[in-house]
Write an enzyme that holds these catalytic residues in place. Structure first.
Site, short mmCIF file in Angstrom:
data_model
loop_
_atom_site.label_atom_id
_atom_site.label_comp_id
_atom_site.label_asym_id
_atom_site.label_seq_id
_atom_site.Cartn_x
_atom_site.Cartn_y
_atom_site.Cartn_z
N CYS A 1 0.44 -1.51 -0.08
CA CYS A 1 0.05 -0.41 -0.36
C CYS A 1 0.70 1.05 -0.22
CB CYS A 1 -1.34 0.10 1.12
SG CYS A 1 -1.62 -1.33 1.25
N ARG B 1 3.99 -0.47 -4.90
CA ARG B 1 4.39 -1.51 -3.35
C ARG B 1 2.60 -1.57 -3.51
NH1 ARG B 1 7.17 2.07 0.81
NH2 ARG B 1 5.79 1.07 2.21
N TRP C 1 -2.85 -2.58 -1.31
CA TRP C 1 -2.38 -4.11 -1.54
C TRP C 1 -3.62 -4.79 -0.60
CZ3 TRP C 1 -0.44 -8.27 1.43
CH2 TRP C 1 0.23 -8.71 1.17
N ASN D 1 -2.13 2.21 5.96
CA ASN D 1 -1.77 0.78 5.60
C ASN D 1 -1.05 0.44 7.18
OD1 ASN D 1 -1.13 1.61 3.04
ND2 ASN D 1 1.07 2.35 3.52
N GLY D 2 -1.38 -0.86 6.74
CA GLY D 2 -1.20 -1.62 8.28
C GLY D 2 -1.99 -3.00 8.63
N GLU E 1 16.25 -19.29 -5.17
CA GLU E 1 15.66 -17.42 -5.28
C GLU E 1 15.46 -17.91 -7.63
OE1 GLU E 1 15.77 -14.89 -4.29
OE2 GLU E 1 15.66 -13.99 -6.36
N LYS F 1 11.84 -17.23 -8.56
CA LYS F 1 11.20 -15.50 -9.72
C LYS F 1 10.49 -16.17 -10.67
CE LYS F 1 12.93 -13.15 -7.95
NZ LYS F 1 13.39 -12.54 -7.29
N GLU G 1 6.25 -16.98 -8.95
CA GLU G 1 5.93 -15.30 -8.66
C GLU G 1 5.79 -14.40 -9.70
OE1 GLU G 1 10.00 -12.70 -7.27
OE2 GLU G 1 8.24 -12.59 -6.44
N HIS H 1 15.22 -38.72 -2.34
CA HIS H 1 14.33 -39.16 -0.48
C HIS H 1 13.25 -38.94 -0.69
CE1 HIS H 1 18.23 -40.08 1.04
NE2 HIS H 1 18.99 -39.12 1.05
N LYS I 1 5.38 -4.36 -3.82
CA LYS I 1 7.16 -4.91 -3.36
C LYS I 1 7.15 -3.77 -1.69
CE LYS I 1 11.78 -3.89 -5.25
NZ LYS I 1 11.55 -5.42 -5.92
C1 F6R Z 1 10.68 -11.41 -4.63
C2 F6R Z 1 10.53 -10.16 -3.77
C3 F6R Z 1 10.23 -10.70 -2.51
C4 F6R Z 1 11.27 -9.72 -1.24
C5 F6R Z 1 10.39 -9.58 0.36
C6 F6R Z 1 11.74 -9.10 1.09
O1 F6R Z 1 11.22 -10.97 -5.76
O2 F6R Z 1 10.71 -9.25 -4.45
O3 F6R Z 1 10.53 -12.36 -1.71
O4 F6R Z 1 12.39 -9.81 -1.32
O5 F6R Z 1 9.87 -9.57 0.41
O6 F6R Z 1 11.66 -7.60 0.67
P1 F6R Z 1 13.56 -6.94 0.99
O7 F6R Z 1 14.19 -7.31 0.37
O8 F6R Z 1 12.77 -5.36 1.17
O9 F6R Z 1 13.08 -7.12 2.95
#
Ligand code: F6R
Length: 599
Positions: A2, A27, A72, A96-97, A474, A478, A481, A497, A594
């Protein structure tokens, strides 16, 4: 998570608010809205979907006080009704929250809420507390709440003011030539104001524009509660706090929203950010060279934490530290904070966070601090909460990362952690001189065949051993997501296993093989998978490993210690290309945002 932006001042503010929302859209982007007020009332529009949907409303408004939000969803589906701002009677709010006791408060309300949100419950509670002073009403309402918040509240009783409050959620106040701004993120304020003020934890702030006949200048007043107190009690014992304005930090490069895609020569921001990795690692190497660290070899136990991508960097760090013989625990921040961990004496908590605002990571830092444990943060944002709260910081210089999926920040986190690992054991730090050109070569890796093979598949494994396992996790994240393809990052040796039973004809198994010591084991695993019909994809600099692959992806040859930083790049590329081939949007994956500032 948000975005909030608000303004009170001398100028019509619809354009400012819209501009701020566009910058905060990364966000959260499931709905957006804005509310403006004069003595004649509150005028609000909010809509499901992108910020663009409220553009013409914002640009038409002439009012000089307003608040806006991009959402969000946490409580209630993304729809028009649950979108912010919420309006009730003479009041409007953006939040937000999470108000954790919203259901208990809802049962006490005299008028039913129209939305399913906890935020509207808070707004009704504020309205019920109002006795002529907006700040007091907000303050009294918040004493009844538990949870986390950054809020901005307006009322047509006071069309010249905005009352804001924060607890465990970021909020920044900005002072410009013609008015005062509030935002959940400093990015929203660039170009709009010159000075900022970061309200302390658990505080309330009143922003008041000058009424020309009464006052000369805008006023910002604030009161702080007992920092860190949970529940409502913190706000009750308030006191005035020192309102120190500081210059708006200079951000490294273009702020969100980045220039239009067409003008940056890429189809998506994520693609542009992958191509920026050589620049990002070069700047990060410079930043690390200036690091100011405590006496690390004296530390006896190291805990590494973070979420998502940042946690995967911690997994790679764990293997490096184990190899150096240093005791280490790496745990996701959400788990660490809730696991009643007792840190041994003389520990160090290393918290990794691109944004520096992730709620679980901040909670882990606070937990460590409450046990007098030293904290060191690795972050990409110098003015972030994590950077302010931790005892020490290492700064990555990835530059603004706009696409929701982390890319360049991960490469830089690995660098910082490898640097830190060496410092922890008093070894020479890694030589990053050739890393930018090696990254350039990795960005050029051809992933066309890999993307073709994965298109239309319903699941896959990403395998690796030790540091390569961190990279496999990782890569799998990617692909999950942004491509909505179930992929699991798995330690290669574990496959037999149990999970081997999933493999059938054509099931993709992607292996990362950058460490010579893992060659033999990885070859065995690939053969086991192949003999059960798997389609194998291998990322390696070694011909011997590539020979096992149906689809080989050649990595540049570099010192093995640096290989994980390079190996992830083709995986990021596979994710973005596969996403585009599926006609999905890599920059705005569904359900995500994000910077996860809620728990
Ligand atoms: C995946 C991604 C998330 C962030 C996670 C932590 O592509 O972006 O998994 O890595 O939410 O975010 P930060 O690094 O901002 O604490």
């Amino acid at each position: 998570m948000c975005g909030i932006v608000g303004y009170t001042g001398k100028s019509p503010c619809g354009g400012f608010l819209y501009e701020g929302l566009k910058r905060l859209e990364y966000r959260g982007y499931d709905s957006a809205g804005a509310a403006f007020c004069t003595t004649e009332g509150i005028f609000c529009q909010k809509k499901r979907g992108k910020v663009q949907n409220v553009r013409s409303f914002c640009l038409r408004r002439r009012e000089t006080t307003g608040i806006a939000h991009t959402r969000w969803a946490t409580h209630g589906k993304p729809n028009d009704l649950n979108a912010h701002p919420h309006v009730f009677g003479h009041f409007a709010l953006v939040h937000n929250g999470i108000v954790e006791n919203a259901e208990a408060l809802r049962s006490q309300l005299l008028t039913p809420c129209r939305s399913e949100t906890d935020s509207e419950v808070l707004l009704h509670t504020i309205a019920a507390c109002y006795e002529g002073d907006l700040l007091q009403a907000v303050r009294n309402a918040l004493t009844q709440c538990s949870g986390s918040w950054a809020i901005a509240v307006i009322s047509d009783y006071h069309p010249e003011e905005i009352v804001c409050a924060r607890r465990q959620s970021p909020l920044v106040v900005g002072k410009g030539k013609n008015g005062i701004f509030v935002a959940s993120d400093v990015y929203a304020l660039h170009g709009l104001c010159e000075q900022i003020f970061l309200p302390p934890e658990d505080s309330l702030v009143r922003l008041r524009r000058p009424a020309a006949e009464r006052e000369e200048a805008e006023r910002i007043e604030g009161i702080a509660g007992d920092t860190g107190v949970t529940g409502g009690a913190g706000i009750a014992g308030v006191e005035a706090f020192d309102m120190q304005l500081s210059p708006l930090p200079v951000l490294p490069q273009a702020m969100p929203p980045m220039p239009p895609i067409q003008s940056i020569g890429h189809r998506t921001h994520m693609e542009a950010e992958i191509e920026e990795i050589p620049r990002a690692v070069s700047d990060t190497a410079r930043s690390l060279a200036q690091a100011n660290l405590p006496d690390l070899p004296k530390v006896q136990a190291v805990f590494a934490t973070g979420c998502g991508t940042a946690f995967h960097a911690c997994v790679a760090f764990r293997y490096r530290m184990q190899r150096y013989g240093k005791p280490i625990i790496a745990e996701q921040a959400g788990e660490l904070r809730s696991g009643c961990v007792r840190f041994p004496k003389n520990s160090l908590l290393v918290a990794v966070t691109q944004s520096g605002e992730t709620a679980d990571t901040l909670a882990a830092i606070r937990l460590a601090k409450s046990q007098n444990v030293q904290t060191l943060v690795i972050t990409n944002v110098r003015h972030s909460s994590a950077a302010r709260e931790a005892d020490f910081a290492l700064f990555t210089e990835a530059g603004t990362e706009t696409a929701v999926a982390a890319t360049k920040s991960f490469n830089c986190q690995l660098m910082a952690l490898y640097f830190l690992a060496a410092k922890c054991v008093g070894r020479p730090v890694p030589d990053f001189t050739d890393l930018p050109s090696l990254c350039e070569a990795a960005v050029e890796a051809d992933v066309t065949q890999a993307v073709k093979k994965l298109y239309k598949k319903r699941g896959m494994f990403c395998l690796g051993q030790n540091a390569d396992y961190a990279i496999a996790r990782e890569g799998a994240l990617k692909i999950k997501e942004i491509c909505y393809l179930f992929s699991e990052g798995y330690p290669a040796a574990e496959l037999k296993h149990g999970s081997l039973s999933l493999i059938e004809s054509g099931f993709p198994v992607l292996a990362i093989v950058t460490q010579k010591s893992a060659l033999k084991k990885m070859k065995n695993t690939l053969r086991e998978a192949k003999s059960r019909g798997a389609t194998t994809l291998v990322l390696s600099q070694y011909r011997e490993a590539l020979a096992e692959a149906d689809v080989p992806v050649l990595l540049p040859m570099a010192e093995e210690d640096l290989m994980p930083i390079l190996a992830v790049i083709p995986l990021q590329k596979i994710a973005v290309e596969l996403c585009l081939k599926k006609k999905l949007s890599p920059d705005y994956p569904r359900n995500l945002a994000k910077s996860v500032t809620v728990e």
